[in-house]
Design an enzyme around this catalytic site. Structure first.
Site, PDB file in Angstrom:
ATOM      1  N   THR A 139       0.866  -1.186   0.000  1.00 45.00           N
ATOM      2  CA  THR A 139       0.000   0.000   0.000  1.00 45.00           C
ATOM      3  C   THR A 139       0.899   1.231   0.000  1.00 45.00           C
ATOM      4  O   THR A 139       2.054   1.160   0.433  1.00 45.00           O
ATOM      5  CB  THR A 139      -0.870   0.039   1.266  1.00 45.00           C
ATOM      6  OG1 THR A 139       0.012   0.106   2.397  1.00 45.00           O
ATOM      7  CG2 THR A 139      -1.734  -1.196   1.392  1.00 45.00           C
TER       8      THR A 139
ATOM      9  N   GLU B 249      -5.847  -3.717  -0.693  1.00 46.23           N
ATOM     10  CA  GLU B 249      -6.175  -4.835   0.200  1.00 46.23           C
ATOM     11  C   GLU B 249      -7.311  -5.700  -0.338  1.00 46.23           C
ATOM     12  O   GLU B 249      -7.613  -6.745   0.216  1.00 46.23           O
ATOM     13  CB  GLU B 249      -6.584  -4.286   1.573  1.00 46.23           C
ATOM     14  CG  GLU B 249      -5.427  -3.797   2.436  1.00 46.23           C
ATOM     15  CD  GLU B 249      -5.096  -2.331   2.218  1.00 46.23           C
ATOM     16  OE1 GLU B 249      -5.430  -1.801   1.137  1.00 46.23           O
ATOM     17  OE2 GLU B 249      -4.493  -1.726   3.125  1.00 46.23           O
TER      18      GLU B 249
ATOM     19  N   LYS C  60     -14.502  17.649  10.648  1.00 45.35           N
ATOM     20  CA  LYS C  60     -15.372  17.607  11.830  1.00 45.35           C
ATOM     21  C   LYS C  60     -15.643  19.031  12.273  1.00 45.35           C
ATOM     22  O   LYS C  60     -14.769  19.699  12.809  1.00 45.35           O
ATOM     23  CB  LYS C  60     -14.724  16.788  12.928  1.00 45.35           C
ATOM     24  CG  LYS C  60     -14.531  15.349  12.461  1.00 45.35           C
ATOM     25  CD  LYS C  60     -13.993  14.432  13.530  1.00 45.35           C
ATOM     26  CE  LYS C  60     -13.966  13.017  13.007  1.00 45.35           C
ATOM     27  NZ  LYS C  60     -12.645  12.476  12.757  1.00 45.35           N
TER      28      LYS C  60
ATOM     29  N   TRP D 214     -20.197  16.110  10.667  1.00 43.26           N
ATOM     30  CA  TRP D 214     -19.185  15.771   9.658  1.00 43.26           C
ATOM     31  C   TRP D 214     -19.519  16.416   8.322  1.00 43.26           C
ATOM     32  O   TRP D 214     -20.672  16.419   7.883  1.00 43.26           O
ATOM     33  CB  TRP D 214     -19.118  14.258   9.453  1.00 43.26           C
ATOM     34  CG  TRP D 214     -18.473  13.532  10.593  1.00 43.26           C
ATOM     35  CD1 TRP D 214     -18.118  14.062  11.808  1.00 43.26           C
ATOM     36  CD2 TRP D 214     -18.112  12.156  10.633  1.00 43.26           C
ATOM     37  NE1 TRP D 214     -17.562  13.089  12.602  1.00 43.26           N
ATOM     38  CE2 TRP D 214     -17.550  11.906  11.904  1.00 43.26           C
ATOM     39  CE3 TRP D 214     -18.204  11.095   9.721  1.00 43.26           C
ATOM     40  CZ2 TRP D 214     -17.070  10.653  12.282  1.00 43.26           C
ATOM     41  CZ3 TRP D 214     -17.741   9.853  10.098  1.00 43.26           C
ATOM     42  CH2 TRP D 214     -17.179   9.626  11.369  1.00 43.26           C
TER      43      TRP D 214
HETATM   44  P1  AMP Z   1      -5.390   2.152  -3.068  1.00 44.28           P
HETATM   45  O1  AMP Z   1      -5.120   1.001  -2.185  1.00 44.28           O
HETATM   46  O2  AMP Z   1      -4.170   2.946  -3.401  1.00 44.28           O
HETATM   47  O3  AMP Z   1      -6.122   1.760  -4.303  1.00 44.28           O
HETATM   48  O4  AMP Z   1      -6.333   3.155  -2.269  1.00 44.28           O
HETATM   49  C1  AMP Z   1      -7.587   2.743  -1.805  1.00 44.28           C
HETATM   50  C2  AMP Z   1      -8.395   3.932  -1.338  1.00 44.28           C
HETATM   51  O5  AMP Z   1      -8.655   4.828  -2.436  1.00 44.28           O
HETATM   52  C3  AMP Z   1      -9.772   3.579  -0.848  1.00 44.28           C
HETATM   53  O6  AMP Z   1      -9.760   3.101   0.476  1.00 44.28           O
HETATM   54  C4  AMP Z   1     -10.505   4.905  -0.994  1.00 44.28           C
HETATM   55  O7  AMP Z   1     -10.229   5.778   0.073  1.00 44.28           O
HETATM   56  C5  AMP Z   1      -9.895   5.471  -2.248  1.00 44.28           C
HETATM   57  N1  AMP Z   1     -10.769   5.203  -3.393  1.00 44.28           N
HETATM   58  C6  AMP Z   1     -10.676   4.225  -4.309  1.00 44.28           C
HETATM   59  N2  AMP Z   1     -11.650   4.330  -5.228  1.00 44.28           N
HETATM   60  C7  AMP Z   1     -12.404   5.396  -4.882  1.00 44.28           C
HETATM   61  C8  AMP Z   1     -13.577   6.016  -5.410  1.00 44.28           C
HETATM   62  N3  AMP Z   1     -14.161   5.585  -6.533  1.00 44.28           N
HETATM   63  N4  AMP Z   1     -14.087   7.079  -4.763  1.00 44.28           N
HETATM   64  C9  AMP Z   1     -13.510   7.554  -3.634  1.00 44.28           C
HETATM   65  N5  AMP Z   1     -12.399   7.018  -3.090  1.00 44.28           N
HETATM   66  C10 AMP Z   1     -11.853   5.955  -3.702  1.00 44.28           C
END
Ligand code: AMP
Length: 546
Positions: free
Chosen positions: A185, A330, A438, A443
């Protein structure tokens, strides 16, 4: 009583065997880092992956060994996925956009034995090589003619490395739960964490996502994965497209608007996928050049929230259907898609685009719930927001090298996102839990404010962060990049929100900047923005919440 069907482990080698036997002449087109367009077929890709697996075996690589890649989307990177996993090894995709220290950390943490790198990354790897403690050999993804002068030790050109062997190799056969891929990640705080995919999780995840309500890929499609193989498994496209027999177009290192547009048109791409920042650049290019998209039918957008203005531009101006997708490393990484269920067919324009802002309903293999901070399930009423939790066979249960489970007592993983779920099952992300603003005990969703700001014709990009406020705890600050040559001032920007949000959601101020920082995976880097504006105080002219 057990069923009496054959025991056929879900192995990644089955995917490429199927593609080569049923769609053997289907093309994989790659823009090489060296420049030219390269073409090979699924049959070639399988043969070269077998050759690679044999060469790796001759180098002493064995089941369970981690092999790193620092590479763009090309046929060679795909060959690495199939070749490495075909002998039971683990491909470890390293994101080249991470900082040097993070790259060193994850390669050492994974104890990778070999590193395959594109020409682009030779200077980066030369810089960090003395700190890589486990790499035995470097292979540069090119041919002998393009090999650069390099200080790297024990280095070879990929084409020479392949040529040492022939394709007379049998895929190894093992338990489908065997590890196949490792992806860290991006870790905005603390060290990146490794997510370890299995053959079974990758195959099930890809099977679930070729389906019509999700990627909707068939052998009639030409698929261009712009989302990198190094970002969260390229959203499964390296497996799902071959599984479906789709033609593939791999865009290599050139991900700017003009280069992508050229490939979309010349290679007659029908489906593509990437994060919103990539599509901002493409739409900007199309807008400036009066360009058209003559073959593209569908675009999957995720990784961060897809602004409504982007969905409407693709659908209304270019006739391309947008599938808003959500997921995370994940989760292999896909979790939900926003396609329209029959019960919602026939919505008017406004309701349809409001729905398309949601991240959609879960794919088969994913279960979702929202809970409060104590883990109690919250209602699916479309307005109560809570912590979004997921479970399924392609969701992680433990990070690589850690002994601790990351699951709650019911086997759910906390995504770190805050969301609502409506009675139709559509999930809507309101924020990352650490980005939500917040204000006075309530929120405010930074994502919703950003989406609205992005709908202003003079706004190229917008971000909202919470800034300390003596009375309300936090208030929203809107940070805007104007479009080239556009004029827009604070009051005009704020007036644009009127009637669209509750008054107390209105940002207290607007700051115009030349650029908004992004993370290694193309998301707005809120931590960097919070640092930039750490000393910011709202002026007396800033509006107060009501
Ligand atoms: P990653 O592991 O780099 O793909 O990041 C995952 C995170 O990206 C998720 O937990 C979200 O916070 C954000 N994310 C992924 N897709 C979206 C989406 N369509 N809209 C808003 N946030 C997203």
């Amino acid at each position: 009583m057990l069923g009496l069907m054959q025991d056929w482990p879900l192995l990644i080698s089955k995917v490429i065997d199927h593609a080569a036997s049923q769609f053997g002449n289907q093309e994989i087109v790659s823009r090489l880092v060296e420049g030219p367009i390269h073409r090979e077929t699924y049959r070639d890709l399988r043969n070269r992956s077998l050759q690679l697996a044999k060469s790796l075996t001759q180098s002493g690589m064995k089941s369970g060994d981690r092999i790193a890649t620092l590479a763009w989307n090309t046929h060679r990177h795909l060959e690495l996925w199939y070749g490495i996993t075909g002998l039971g090894g683990i491909y470890h995709t390293v994101n080249p956009r991470l900082f040097d220290d993070q790259i060193v950390y994850i390669i050492n943490h994974a104890e990778d034995r070999m590193l395959f790198l594109d020409l682009t990354f030779v200077p980066l790897v030369e810089r960090i090589a003395p700190r890589l403690t486990t790499i035995e050999q470097f292979i540069i993804l090119t041919d002998a003619g393009h090999m650069p002068e390099t200080s790297l030790k024990n280095v070879m050109a990929y084409e020479d490395y392949l040529a040492r062997s022939d394709s007379d190799f049998a895929w190894a056969v093992f338990d489908e739960n065997t590890a196949a891929g490792l992806c860290y990640t991006s870790g905005t705080t603390g060290h990146p964490k490794g997510v370890l995919y299995s053959h079974r999780s990758n195959v099930l995840h890809a099977m679930a996502h070729v389906a019509p309500d999700f990627f909707n890929i068939s052998s009639h499609d030409t698929v261009m994965p712009v989302v990198p193989l190094f970002h969260a498994n390229s959203w499964s496209l390296g497996f799902s497209a071959p599984m479906a027999g789709a033609r593939l177009v791999m865009p290599g290192a050139k991900l700017d608007g003009p280069s992508l547009h050229e490939l979309l048109e010349t290679e007659r791409v029908t489906m593509t996928a990437a994060v919103p920042t990539v599509w901002l650049a493409l739409l900007d290019h199309l807008n400036r050049t009066q360009g058209r998209l003559t073959t593209l039918k569908r675009v999957a957008i995720g990784g961060s929230a897809c602004p409504r203005a982007m969905t409407e531009a693709f659908e209304k101006h270019y006739g391309v259907t947008v599938a808003h997708a959500w997921g995370m490393t994940e989760m292999s990484p896909l979790g939900s898609f926003c396609s329209i269920k029959p019960a919602l067919a026939g919505l008017d324009d406004d309701a349809l685009y409001a729905l398309k802002m949601k991240q959609g309903f879960p794919t088969f293999t994913v279960e979702m719930k929202i809970t409060d901070d104590d883990g109690l399930a919250l209602p699916h009423d479309g307005s109560t927001f809570g912590r979004l939790k997921v479970r399924g066979p392609a969701v992680t249960r433990q990070y690589y090298g850690s002994d601790e489970t990351v699951l709650d007592r019911d086997g759910f993983f906390d995504t770190g996102d805050v969301a609502t779920i409506d009675p139709h099952g559509y999930m809507h992300i309101t924020d990352r839990s650490k980005d939500v603003i917040k204000s006075g005990g309530e929120w405010i969703s930074s994502i919703e404010l950003e989406n609205l700001a992005m709908a202003h014709p003079a706004v190229a990009e917008a971000a909202v962060i919470g800034v300390h406020h003596p009375k309300w705890d936090e208030r929203p600050l809107l940070i805007v990049v104007r479009k080239t040559d556009a004029t827009l001032e604070r009051d005009g920007m704020l007036a644009f929100f009127e009637g669209k949000i509750a008054k107390w959601w209105l940002p207290d101020d607007v700051v115009f900047v030349d650029e908004i920082p992004h993370t290694a995976t193309g998301k707005i880097q809120k931590t960097a923005l919070r640092d930039m504006f750490a000393d910011y105080t709202f002026s007396s002219t800033a509006s107060k919440p009501q």
